[in-house]
Write an enzyme that holds these catalytic residues in place. Structure first.
Site, short mmCIF file in Angstrom:
data_model
loop_
_atom_site.label_atom_id
_atom_site.label_comp_id
_atom_site.label_asym_id
_atom_site.label_seq_id
_atom_site.Cartn_x
_atom_site.Cartn_y
_atom_site.Cartn_z
N PHE A 74 45.54 2.87 -34.53
CA PHE A 74 46.08 2.78 -36.03
C PHE A 74 45.67 4.01 -36.63
O PHE A 74 46.16 4.33 -37.82
CB PHE A 74 45.94 1.80 -36.71
CG PHE A 74 46.83 0.53 -36.04
CD1 PHE A 74 47.80 0.78 -35.39
CD2 PHE A 74 46.65 -0.76 -36.44
CE1 PHE A 74 48.49 -0.64 -34.84
CE2 PHE A 74 47.19 -1.84 -36.22
CZ PHE A 74 48.23 -1.74 -35.33
N ARG A 75 45.00 5.04 -36.00
CA ARG A 75 44.75 6.59 -36.51
C ARG A 75 43.90 6.56 -37.64
O ARG A 75 43.88 7.78 -38.21
CB ARG A 75 46.28 7.27 -36.73
CG ARG A 75 47.08 7.07 -35.44
CD ARG A 75 46.40 7.69 -34.19
NE ARG A 75 47.35 7.98 -33.18
CZ ARG A 75 46.87 8.00 -31.95
NH1 ARG A 75 45.72 7.91 -31.47
NH2 ARG A 75 47.95 8.38 -30.88
N ASN A 106 38.83 6.04 -31.19
CA ASN A 106 39.09 7.75 -30.85
C ASN A 106 39.67 8.15 -32.17
O ASN A 106 40.76 8.82 -32.21
CB ASN A 106 39.94 7.68 -29.59
CG ASN A 106 41.27 7.00 -29.82
OD1 ASN A 106 41.60 6.34 -30.56
ND2 ASN A 106 42.51 7.69 -29.06
N ASP A 304 48.65 -0.45 -26.02
CA ASP A 304 48.22 0.99 -26.10
C ASP A 304 48.90 1.65 -27.28
O ASP A 304 49.42 2.82 -26.99
CB ASP A 304 48.11 1.40 -24.81
CG ASP A 304 47.57 2.88 -24.94
OD1 ASP A 304 46.83 3.19 -26.08
OD2 ASP A 304 47.37 3.58 -23.87
C1 NCD Z 1 45.95 7.28 -26.88
C2 NCD Z 1 46.23 7.84 -28.08
O1 NCD Z 1 47.13 8.58 -28.31
O2 NCD Z 1 45.20 7.54 -28.99
N1 NCD Z 1 47.04 7.96 -25.80
C3 NCD Z 1 47.60 7.55 -24.63
O3 NCD Z 1 48.18 8.33 -23.91
N2 NCD Z 1 47.37 6.33 -24.25
C4 NCD Z 1 44.79 7.65 -26.25
C5 NCD Z 1 44.56 6.68 -24.93
O4 NCD Z 1 44.47 5.23 -24.78
O5 NCD Z 1 44.07 7.10 -23.75
ZN ZN Z 2 44.81 3.84 -25.87
ZN ZN Z 3 43.25 5.09 -22.93
#
Ligand code: NCD
Ligand code: ZN
Ligand code: ZN
Length: 448
Positions: A74-75, A106, A304
């Site tokens: 959710f950034r 992340n 994801d």
């Molecule tokens: C995810 C992200 O954009 O945060 N991107 C992705 O391609 N799945 C990061 C991740 O889960 O590897």
């Molecule tokens: Zn992810």
């Molecule tokens: Zn991942």
């Protein structure tokens, strides 16, 4: 479990506050049910009760447990609020029938110490529409122990991905897993081995991306994880290969697959909306993964959810970020597969509701006394086609444009309606949760 005195009083005790009547999948069969919900928003009993409590009859619709999505981005902090936030992401979750999300670490900066975790916790309270569990990433040795007392789970990145440039040196993985096993929290791993990535000409499309971060990278990462200590609560994120399913099952390691790896392949679309880590695989791998899912061999499904702004996805393929949105469409896409007879509803409910909630130690995901009354009402006749512009992700696009979906008509959280007629009507009362078996404790575990 025999139950404490408090439990027994609760069972006999106070009158229910609400009766929800409809059909539900119980003991493998869709059957009429009356669900009595107590004043604390827990399921008190199933079956007829004589009570003056309000009764809501959903008619022909089906009552399902709400889902848990183990894997969203959710950034916040650090992201562009115009693309996503904890507030906007959790509303999409509510509309898609997801009652609990696990939000990944992340961020910018990554959630790698207690200060970062605590400031992220403050962003959840008062702003989330559904419950949130926060992952931390165990990159700083001194932070592990304090994080294990405050985070919901750990997330390890074996390869670079959005927001992750530095990854764990190879030799450090074994000792880290030993330490994490002793700390007791669940540990999810992004399992791709960067040693196996290609360094050929810049990738131009999803077929190139699959060659660049090839299936062997997942296989090699799983090889290393299979040597993890037995006491570790290990879960592998976004598994893409039928062979990985077989090996992880044999080793009794938990894992998830995403709707995009189950339903899309490397020729589903040519542009960067279909760029994701790990990459979309060949149609043969996709079909194998789907067949394993149908057979009930994939324990969890997770979105994801990784939105990126449309203009960043319009960059040349090699420069565009990886990831696609999905929390709102996770369950609706798969409910439509059930309606079409391609998937058993019971298989879906185990993978989307029961097992992920149990993995995170939450009394959710089943229609059973003692569980929270976090429930959905689904009318299987109400099929729609997905349209990125009408979904609620601020990024405004989906890789599943035009796909059939069935959205929940109603969503209850602790016995209170947060979605009505497919519209969000809740308040931002989502809670931060941690596994109930975590060292610092929490509410009592669910009665099974
Ligand atoms: C995810 C992200 O954009 O945060 N991107 C992705 O391609 N799945 C990061 C991740 O889960 O590897
Ligand atoms: Zn992810
Ligand atoms: Zn991942």
């Amino acid at each position: 479990m025999s139950g404490t005195r408090g439990d027994r009083e609760q069972e006999r005790g106070s009158a229910p506050e609400l009766i929800l009547a409809g059909r539900a999948l119980l003991n493998g069969r869709l059957q009429p049910v009356e669900i009595a919900i107590d004043g604390e928003g827990r399921i008190q009993s199933l079956g007829r009760v004589r009570t003056g409590a309000p009764r809501h009859d959903v008619g022909d619709a089906v009552i399902l447990p709400a889902a848990t999505d183990l894997h969203v981005h959710f950034r916040e902090p650090g992201g562009d609020r115009g693309v996503e936030s904890l507030a906007t992401g959790t509303v999409q979750a509510a509309l898609g029938g997801v009652t609990l999300v696990g939000d990944m670490p992340n961020n910018d900066p990554p959630i790698a110490d207690l200060d970062a975790l605590e400031s992220k916790q403050r962003l959840v309270v008062g702003r989330a529409a559904v419950d949130v569990l926060l992952y931390a990433t165990p990159t700083r040795a001194a932070a592990l122990e304090p994080l294990s007392r405050a985070a919901g789970a750990f997330k390890i990145y074996l390869s670079p991905t959005t927001g992750i440039r530095e990854t764990l040196p190879s030799a450090a993985l074994g000792p880290l897993l030993e330490r994490l096993a002793a700390l007791g929290l669940p540990v999810t791993v992004h399992a791709e081995e960067p040693d196996r990535f290609g360094d050929r000409s810049p990738p131009r499309d999803p077929v190139d991306w699959n060659a660049h971060r090839p299936p062997e990278a997942e296989t090699a990462a799983i090889d290393r994880l299979l040597t993890a200590p037995a006491g570790l609560r290990l879960h592998v994120a976004h598994v893409t290969l039928p062979s990985s399913v077989e090996r992880l099952r044999a080793a009794r390691v938990s894992f998830e697959a995403t709707p995009h790896h189950l339903l899309l392949h490397d020729r589903s679309g040519p542009d960067a909306r279909f760029k994701v880590n790990p990459p979309l695989r060949s149609e043969a791998d996709r079909r194998g993964l789907w067949e394993a899912f149908r057979r009930g061999e994939v324990p969890c499904v997770a979105s994801d959810h990784a939105p990126h702004a449309p203009d960043r996805k319009e960059l040349p393929f090699a420069k565009a970020p990886s990831g696609m949105p999905g929390v709102e469409t996770l369950l609706p896409l798969l409910l439509a597969r059930c309606r079409n007879g391609e998937l058993e509803l019971a298989t879906l409910l185990r993978a989307a509701c029961d097992r992920p909630a149990r993995w995170l130690g939450q009394p959710l995901g089943r229609i059973a006394p003692g569980h929270r009354a976090n429930l959905l009402v689904v009318d299987f006749k109400a099929r729609t086609r997905l349209d990125g512009k009408r979904l609620h992700a601020p990024c405004g696009w989906t890789a599943f444009e035009g796909w059939e979906a069935i959205f929940p008509r109603e969503h209850y959280r602790d016995g209170r309606r947060i979605v009505e007629g497919g519209e969000y009507v809740g308040r931002p009362s989502g809670r931060l949760v941690r596994p109930e078996y975590a060292p610092s404790g929490g509410p009592r575990p669910p009665r099974r």
